[in-house]
Scaffold this motif. Sequence first.
Motif, PDB file in Angstrom:
ATOM      1  N   LEU A 171       0.857  -1.183   0.000  1.00 26.81           N
ATOM      2  CA  LEU A 171       0.000   0.000   0.000  1.00 26.81           C
ATOM      3  C   LEU A 171       0.892   1.232   0.000  1.00 26.81           C
ATOM      4  O   LEU A 171       1.662   1.445   0.930  1.00 26.81           O
ATOM      5  CB  LEU A 171      -0.908   0.006   1.235  1.00 26.81           C
ATOM      6  CG  LEU A 171      -1.713  -1.274   1.505  1.00 26.81           C
ATOM      7  CD1 LEU A 171      -2.509  -1.131   2.806  1.00 26.81           C
ATOM      8  CD2 LEU A 171      -2.633  -1.587   0.341  1.00 26.81           C
ATOM      9  N   GLY A 172       0.803   2.040  -1.058  1.00 28.97           N
ATOM     10  CA  GLY A 172       1.645   3.224  -1.168  1.00 28.97           C
ATOM     11  C   GLY A 172       2.549   3.148  -2.381  1.00 28.97           C
ATOM     12  O   GLY A 172       2.870   2.051  -2.851  1.00 28.97           O
ATOM     13  N   GLY A 173       2.934   4.320  -2.892  1.00 27.13           N
ATOM     14  CA  GLY A 173       3.732   4.343  -4.109  1.00 27.13           C
ATOM     15  C   GLY A 173       4.964   5.223  -4.026  1.00 27.13           C
ATOM     16  O   GLY A 173       5.481   5.689  -5.041  1.00 27.13           O
ATOM     17  N   GLY A 174       5.463   5.434  -2.809  1.00 25.11           N
ATOM     18  CA  GLY A 174       6.663   6.242  -2.629  1.00 25.11           C
ATOM     19  C   GLY A 174       7.929   5.418  -2.796  1.00 25.11           C
ATOM     20  O   GLY A 174       7.879   4.240  -3.184  1.00 25.11           O
ATOM     21  N   PRO A 175       9.086   6.010  -2.504  1.00 26.85           N
ATOM     22  CA  PRO A 175      10.369   5.308  -2.671  1.00 26.85           C
ATOM     23  C   PRO A 175      10.452   3.993  -1.901  1.00 26.85           C
ATOM     24  O   PRO A 175      10.998   3.016  -2.406  1.00 26.85           O
ATOM     25  CB  PRO A 175      11.396   6.321  -2.153  1.00 26.85           C
ATOM     26  CG  PRO A 175      10.744   7.645  -2.330  1.00 26.85           C
ATOM     27  CD  PRO A 175       9.285   7.422  -2.094  1.00 26.85           C
ATOM     28  N   ILE A 176       9.926   3.962  -0.668  1.00 29.01           N
ATOM     29  CA  ILE A 176       9.991   2.735   0.131  1.00 29.01           C
ATOM     30  C   ILE A 176       9.182   1.630  -0.540  1.00 29.01           C
ATOM     31  O   ILE A 176       9.631   0.485  -0.666  1.00 29.01           O
ATOM     32  CB  ILE A 176       9.475   2.989   1.568  1.00 29.01           C
ATOM     33  CG1 ILE A 176      10.410   3.954   2.304  1.00 29.01           C
ATOM     34  CG2 ILE A 176       9.353   1.680   2.347  1.00 29.01           C
ATOM     35  CD1 ILE A 176       9.904   4.400   3.670  1.00 29.01           C
ATOM     36  N   ALA A 177       7.983   1.971  -0.995  1.00 28.98           N
ATOM     37  CA  ALA A 177       7.119   0.988  -1.653  1.00 28.98           C
ATOM     38  C   ALA A 177       7.757   0.455  -2.932  1.00 28.98           C
ATOM     39  O   ALA A 177       7.774  -0.758  -3.184  1.00 28.98           O
ATOM     40  CB  ALA A 177       5.767   1.633  -1.977  1.00 28.98           C
ATOM     41  N   VAL A 178       8.305   1.353  -3.747  1.00 25.47           N
ATOM     42  CA  VAL A 178       8.909   0.958  -5.024  1.00 25.47           C
ATOM     43  C   VAL A 178      10.139   0.085  -4.801  1.00 25.47           C
ATOM     44  O   VAL A 178      10.348  -0.915  -5.501  1.00 25.47           O
ATOM     45  CB  VAL A 178       9.268   2.219  -5.848  1.00 25.47           C
ATOM     46  CG1 VAL A 178      10.108   1.848  -7.058  1.00 25.47           C
ATOM     47  CG2 VAL A 178       7.997   2.947  -6.277  1.00 25.47           C
ATOM     48  N   GLU A 179      10.959   0.442  -3.813  1.00 26.77           N
ATOM     49  CA  GLU A 179      12.168  -0.342  -3.548  1.00 26.77           C
ATOM     50  C   GLU A 179      11.828  -1.765  -3.105  1.00 26.77           C
ATOM     51  O   GLU A 179      12.383  -2.742  -3.626  1.00 26.77           O
ATOM     52  CB  GLU A 179      13.025   0.349  -2.483  1.00 26.77           C
ATOM     53  CG  GLU A 179      14.335  -0.392  -2.216  1.00 26.77           C
ATOM     54  CD  GLU A 179      15.273   0.387  -1.319  1.00 26.77           C
ATOM     55  OE1 GLU A 179      16.494   0.269  -1.526  1.00 26.77           O
ATOM     56  OE2 GLU A 179      14.805   1.102  -0.409  1.00 26.77           O
ATOM     57  N   PHE A 180      10.915  -1.895  -2.164  1.00 24.86           N
ATOM     58  CA  PHE A 180      10.545  -3.235  -1.692  1.00 24.86           C
ATOM     59  C   PHE A 180       9.827  -4.038  -2.779  1.00 24.86           C
ATOM     60  O   PHE A 180       9.995  -5.263  -2.857  1.00 24.86           O
ATOM     61  CB  PHE A 180       9.681  -3.148  -0.439  1.00 24.86           C
ATOM     62  CG  PHE A 180      10.471  -2.966   0.821  1.00 24.86           C
ATOM     63  CD1 PHE A 180      11.374  -3.930   1.230  1.00 24.86           C
ATOM     64  CD2 PHE A 180      10.321  -1.826   1.603  1.00 24.86           C
ATOM     65  CE1 PHE A 180      12.123  -3.777   2.393  1.00 24.86           C
ATOM     66  CE2 PHE A 180      11.056  -1.658   2.768  1.00 24.86           C
ATOM     67  CZ  PHE A 180      11.955  -2.635   3.163  1.00 24.86           C
TER      68      PHE A 180
END
Length: 259
Positions: free
Chosen positions: A144-153
């Motif tokens: 859930l979410g589309g920021g840097p943390i979400a994209v990296e994981f």
Amino acid sequence: LGLSVILFEKDQLGGTCLNRGCVPTKFLSHTAKIWTEMDMAEKDGILFVKAQIDFHKVIEKKTEIISTLRDGLTQRILQKKIKMIQGTASIIEKNKIFCNGAEFEAKNILIAAGAVPVKPFISRAISSDELLELDKIPKKLHILGGGPIAVEFASIFCALGSDVTVSIRGERILQKWDKEIAVSLTQSMKQKRIHIQTKTDFETLQIENDAVILSAIGRMPNLEGFNNTYFDIGSHNGIITDAFGNTKTAGIFAAGDVV
């Protein structure tokens, strides 16, 4: 610079970057890259017999790297004669700190408590901190979410073999980044078979029961337990400072993700 310094830490030395952020995620990225390159090598005729990932050993190696770096950091601090106190500290007066039942007087106080993940709004969702402690690769991972943390994981666990879905409220990932970067990454992620769901209503979202849910909807300043008598809070829930880290109270400063 010649000052007498005490460092209070309630958790582990090194903060988010060393323990729960940059260091562990870059190691997992490295592992995922090797696994991906092995798969590509087979297409070029380089064969591996029964190649597999022992994720338990991967996590052990990640923990070992973090521990080694933390030990080095601890030795550097001790060599500089900085006193470290393990415990939760609080500011009780302008120049007084309370920790572990004792009071400490200080001419200057620096608040550098960092940030914490925003609490998941789905009961069985986990944070990025908890995801890093999993001992096996999820068969399905719903982010859930589309920021840097979400994209990296999403990229890491897709490469490791997870079926990854990313759900975002808006129309594209990395809303705060240049559109060209977001579009390029979206195309790359889709080629890797990462599913991206846009314009998602999180409150009505249906997720399979066997999927691990990662809540990566952002981080917020860590002000739990702080008395805000001595500083003001801004619109993003961080401590307001000037360009030199001064709060509204002389002798009390703030820096890092807590501002």
